[in-house]
Scaffold this active site. Sequence first.
Site, mmCIF file in Angstrom:
data_model
loop_
_atom_site.group_PDB
_atom_site.id
_atom_site.type_symbol
_atom_site.label_atom_id
_atom_site.label_comp_id
_atom_site.label_asym_id
_atom_site.label_seq_id
_atom_site.Cartn_x
_atom_site.Cartn_y
_atom_site.Cartn_z
ATOM 1 N N CYS A 16 -31.815 14.065 -19.193
ATOM 2 C CA CYS A 16 -31.652 14.344 -17.759
ATOM 3 C C CYS A 16 -31.800 15.834 -17.461
ATOM 4 C CB CYS A 16 -30.330 13.766 -17.250
ATOM 5 S SG CYS A 16 -30.316 13.505 -15.462
ATOM 6 N N GLY B 191 -31.798 14.057 -9.110
ATOM 7 C CA GLY B 191 -32.409 14.360 -7.826
ATOM 8 C C GLY B 191 -33.577 15.311 -7.948
ATOM 9 N N HIS C 166 -31.151 7.921 -18.776
ATOM 10 C CA HIS C 166 -29.931 7.940 -19.584
ATOM 11 C C HIS C 166 -29.906 6.816 -20.611
ATOM 12 C CE1 HIS C 166 -27.466 11.037 -17.505
ATOM 13 N NE2 HIS C 166 -28.337 10.795 -16.539
ATOM 14 N N GLU D 46 -27.921 6.431 -22.937
ATOM 15 C CA GLU D 46 -26.525 6.046 -23.227
ATOM 16 C C GLU D 46 -25.953 5.114 -22.166
ATOM 17 O OE1 GLU D 46 -25.874 8.925 -20.013
ATOM 18 O OE2 GLU D 46 -27.330 8.756 -21.640
#
Length: 379
Positions: free
Chosen positions: A268, A312, A352, A354
């Site tokens: 990210c 974003g 993500h 995870e």
Amino acid sequence: MSKKKKAFLVLADGTYFEGYSFGYDGDTEGEVVFNTSITGYQEILTDPSYKGQIVTMTYSQIGNYGINSEDMESDKPQVAGFIVKEYFENYSNFRAEKSLGQWLKENKIVAIHGIDTRKLTRHIRNEGAMPGLISITDFDIERLKKKAKEIPPMSGQDLVKEVTTDKPYWWDQGVWELGKGYKKTAVNEDRFFVVLYDYGIKRNILRLLKSAGVKVLVVPSTTPYEEVMDMKPDGIFLSNGPGDPAALDYIVENIAKFVGNIPIFGICLGHQLLSRALGAKTFKLKFGHRGANQPVMDLESGRVEITAQNHGFAVDTETLPDTVRKSHINLNDKTLEGIRDDKKFLLSVQYHPEASPGPHDSAYLFSEFMKLMERFREG
């Protein structure tokens, strides 16, 4: 529930909604965004990547399974505020310990329910994510509109400094198992030693690294390259986090020193910062990707993964150097979702793996990081 308390949500463009408070009695402001996940509100609320944001849940019924002390992605809720269609004070789950509303009050998080979240979500999709406020104390709409208009945008904000750890710490907790809780792993069982830069880390990343056989040292975002390399780690991990990657030049400059000298895995914000360290630029998405159902394609295998996402901003594909391979793309809008550079031992993804909450399709990436460190170790 007790007697309903009126609340207003007001956006920077003057759009407003009237509802009721179910959290802390106060006012708050931040960027108003939406998340399309059906479950996992506790993990969403405690994700540091949401620092400075007021989160709208598009799923209509929130609170019905309560809150427990295990499903935390950080020590406390990190959001600036919370918006739902229908809040449930009465919860039912064998792991629940208290209601969502009680927990929000205890942690001073302002929340509003009873508004048309479909209308709000459509407005954000059409006009873009924008600043806004929730007020429980002031019902003067014109005054609130003026105040909302003056809230700073997310672009240009360094929020990492508000969520990073103050000092280094070791992580020893593995993944959760039903009836057993979180497994603790002895240090001598670990195959690799990884230094993890905390830009707003989610705990499930730490748990999956630990379960994969990694000795994990979490360090502050400003820890110098030289100090980390003196520890002789097998790899570097760049975590998720909040804010604008373009406002983090001091972090980018530090990451650039690692490139080519040690295996790196970024998730990210970590992916965005690594890309910037390689020379790429980032840009703000209109309303971002936040939810547990984003389709991503592995460009090498053609395999499609359903992923959890929360960002974003994105990396501008056209600005990546030619030596970097584009590994994944988002199938909804074709934005970049991953990069690799085998010669420099780099791996990063925008989404993500995870999850927490979300699907587990991408958990294999932690094994890919292990292979990267193994290859580097073998020379």
